[in-house]
Design an enzyme around this catalytic site. Structure first.
Site, short mmCIF file in Angstrom:
data_model
loop_
_atom_site.label_atom_id
_atom_site.label_comp_id
_atom_site.label_asym_id
_atom_site.label_seq_id
_atom_site.Cartn_x
_atom_site.Cartn_y
_atom_site.Cartn_z
N SER A 1 0.80 -1.09 0.25
CA SER A 1 0.06 0.08 -0.03
C SER A 1 0.79 1.28 0.07
O SER A 1 2.11 1.10 0.27
CB SER A 1 -0.79 0.13 1.58
OG SER A 1 -1.43 1.22 1.42
N TYR B 1 -2.01 -1.45 10.48
CA TYR B 1 -2.28 -1.43 9.04
C TYR B 1 -1.00 -0.81 8.43
O TYR B 1 -0.27 -1.57 7.53
CB TYR B 1 -3.28 -0.81 8.43
CG TYR B 1 -3.58 -0.66 6.89
CD1 TYR B 1 -4.41 -1.99 6.47
CD2 TYR B 1 -3.17 0.30 6.13
CE1 TYR B 1 -4.51 -2.06 5.17
CE2 TYR B 1 -3.31 0.03 4.75
CZ TYR B 1 -4.01 -1.08 4.22
OH TYR B 1 -4.07 -1.08 2.74
P1 NAP Z 1 -11.50 -5.69 -0.46
O1 NAP Z 1 -12.51 -5.03 -1.76
O2 NAP Z 1 -12.23 -5.70 1.07
O3 NAP Z 1 -11.14 -7.05 -0.72
C1 NAP Z 1 -10.25 -7.66 0.09
C2 NAP Z 1 -10.67 -9.38 -0.01
O4 NAP Z 1 -9.72 -9.91 0.96
C3 NAP Z 1 -12.03 -9.25 0.68
O5 NAP Z 1 -12.69 -10.43 -0.23
C4 NAP Z 1 -11.83 -9.92 2.09
O6 NAP Z 1 -12.91 -10.64 2.40
C5 NAP Z 1 -10.45 -10.72 1.84
N1 NAP Z 1 -9.93 -11.28 3.10
C6 NAP Z 1 -9.74 -10.44 4.18
N2 NAP Z 1 -9.18 -11.28 4.91
C7 NAP Z 1 -9.08 -12.38 4.59
C8 NAP Z 1 -8.24 -13.62 5.13
N3 NAP Z 1 -7.70 -13.60 6.32
N4 NAP Z 1 -8.40 -14.66 4.09
C9 NAP Z 1 -8.72 -14.44 2.97
N5 NAP Z 1 -9.17 -13.54 2.39
C10 NAP Z 1 -9.39 -12.54 3.24
O7 NAP Z 1 -10.16 -4.58 -0.52
P2 NAP Z 1 -9.38 -4.05 -1.44
O8 NAP Z 1 -9.49 -2.72 -1.44
O9 NAP Z 1 -9.68 -4.53 -2.95
O10 NAP Z 1 -8.03 -4.45 -0.81
C11 NAP Z 1 -6.96 -5.43 -1.49
C12 NAP Z 1 -5.66 -5.49 -1.02
O11 NAP Z 1 -5.20 -4.03 -1.33
C13 NAP Z 1 -5.60 -5.36 0.33
O12 NAP Z 1 -4.45 -5.95 0.93
C14 NAP Z 1 -5.48 -3.88 0.99
O13 NAP Z 1 -5.07 -3.62 2.09
C15 NAP Z 1 -4.61 -3.22 -0.24
N6 NAP Z 1 -4.98 -1.92 -0.64
C16 NAP Z 1 -6.02 -1.49 -0.80
C17 NAP Z 1 -6.12 -0.02 -0.78
C18 NAP Z 1 -7.55 0.73 -1.26
O14 NAP Z 1 -7.37 1.91 -1.37
N7 NAP Z 1 -8.35 0.07 -1.50
C19 NAP Z 1 -4.98 0.91 -0.98
C20 NAP Z 1 -4.03 0.32 -0.66
C21 NAP Z 1 -3.84 -1.15 -0.44
P3 NAP Z 1 -13.84 -9.67 3.47
O15 NAP Z 1 -14.65 -8.82 2.33
O16 NAP Z 1 -14.83 -10.92 3.91
O17 NAP Z 1 -13.05 -9.04 4.46
#
Ligand code: NAP
Length: 250
Positions: free
Chosen positions: A142, A155
């Site tokens: 991130s 985080y």
């Molecule tokens: P998201 O839509 O919430 O997708 C994350 C997915 O991971 C969800 O399906 C979630 O399930 C699943 N998950 C969570 N904990 C898990 C576990 N223990 N085992 C297996 N699956 C699990 O979020 P996103 O924004 O796409 O994020 C994806 C990645 O990008 C993450 O690592 C996040 O930290 C990173 N990121 C995101 C952003 C942003 O602005 N969105 C910025 C920087 C980095 P649940 O829905 O049930 O929790």
């Protein structure tokens, strides 16, 4: 011939957001996609891929549990004939709190999923790729992996840690045929960040910090991941690719 024709690609956290968009992008380029997620909505991603004529399967998996990760990697190898690429992307974002007030349980859970989850995934994926003599891994960090934000201690620590794991594994395994890189997304509109959009004044405060003047769509992360996992990136290893519209360039 498409870039990922017949390749076996594993993606965690692909029920929604960045993982889902990237699973669809891999499948559109011919990959056979294995999704590991603990959210059953991953079935919808599989259905969406199949509706477009692609190949995908879902293995329920909590990335913080070794047995689950073993089963996920084994399923990819067995069903799709190996493991060409892995996108370790599952993550959680705990409620924000000041450092001294941070709930210990929330701290442990964030580290277990965001950091240990990436460790376990690589620990199980690497021997498979080494045996093949070839593979590529991309981990999701991130902008919180390179800078800090208030209220997000675990985080931020987890995402800095992902870069440490990525770089260490990258220098250990590149001569064994495996390249390992990380992406650092900026602000992406997904279910994880949706609550922020509902906060009054959030967008007004965010926009001046964003040179591009908007949050990203999840699809805007996928191109970088597909590039890093492809032979086009054959000399890219241990790299940290920031995809943030210029947010950290200020
Ligand atoms: P998201 O839509 O919430 O997708 C994350 C997915 O991971 C969800 O399906 C979630 O399930 C699943 N998950 C969570 N904990 C898990 C576990 N223990 N085992 C297996 N699956 C699990 O979020 P996103 O924004 O796409 O994020 C994806 C990645 O990008 C993450 O690592 C996040 O930290 C990173 N990121 C995101 C952003 C942003 O602005 N969105 C910025 C920087 C980095 P649940 O829905 O049930 O929790």
């Amino acid at each position: 011939m498409m870039r990922y024709d017949g390749k076996s690609v594993l993606i965690t956290g692909a029920a929604t957001g960045i993982g889902r968009a990237t699973a669809l992008a891999f499948a559109r380029e011919g990959a056979k996609v294995m999704i590991g997620d603990y959210n059953d909505a991953a079935e919808d991603t599989v259905d969406a891929i199949k509706a477009e004529g692609g190949t995908a399967a879902f293995t329920p998996c909590d990335v913080s549990k070794r047995d689950d990760v073993d089963a996920l990697v084994a399923a990819a190898v067995k069903q799709h004939g190996g493991l060409d690429a892995a996108f370790n992307n599952a993550g959680v974002f705990p409620p924000e709190q000041m450092f001294a007030d941070f709930d210990e349980e929330a701290f442990d859970r964030t580290i277990a999923i965001n950091l240990k989850g990436v460790f376990l995934c690589m620990k199980v994926q690497l021997p498979v790729m080494v045996k093949q003599g070839k593979g590529a891994i991309v981990n999701t960090s991130s902008v919180g992996g390179v800078i800090a934000n208030p209220g997000m201690a675990p985080y931020i620590a987890s995402k800095h840690g992902v870069l440490g794991l990525t770089r260490t594994a990258a220098i250990e395994y590149v001569k064994l045929g495996v390249r390992i890189n990380a992406i650092c997304p900026g602000f992406v509109r997904t279910p994880m960040t949706e609550p922020w959009f509902q906060r009054e004044g959030f967008l007004e405060a965010f926009l001046p910090t964003s040179p591009i003047g908007r949050p990203a769509n999840p699809e805007e992360m996928s191109g970088t991941v597909l590039h890093l996992c492809s032979d086009e990136a054959s000399f890219t290893n241990g790299a940290v690719i920031i995809v943030d519209g210029g947010q950290t360039a200020i």
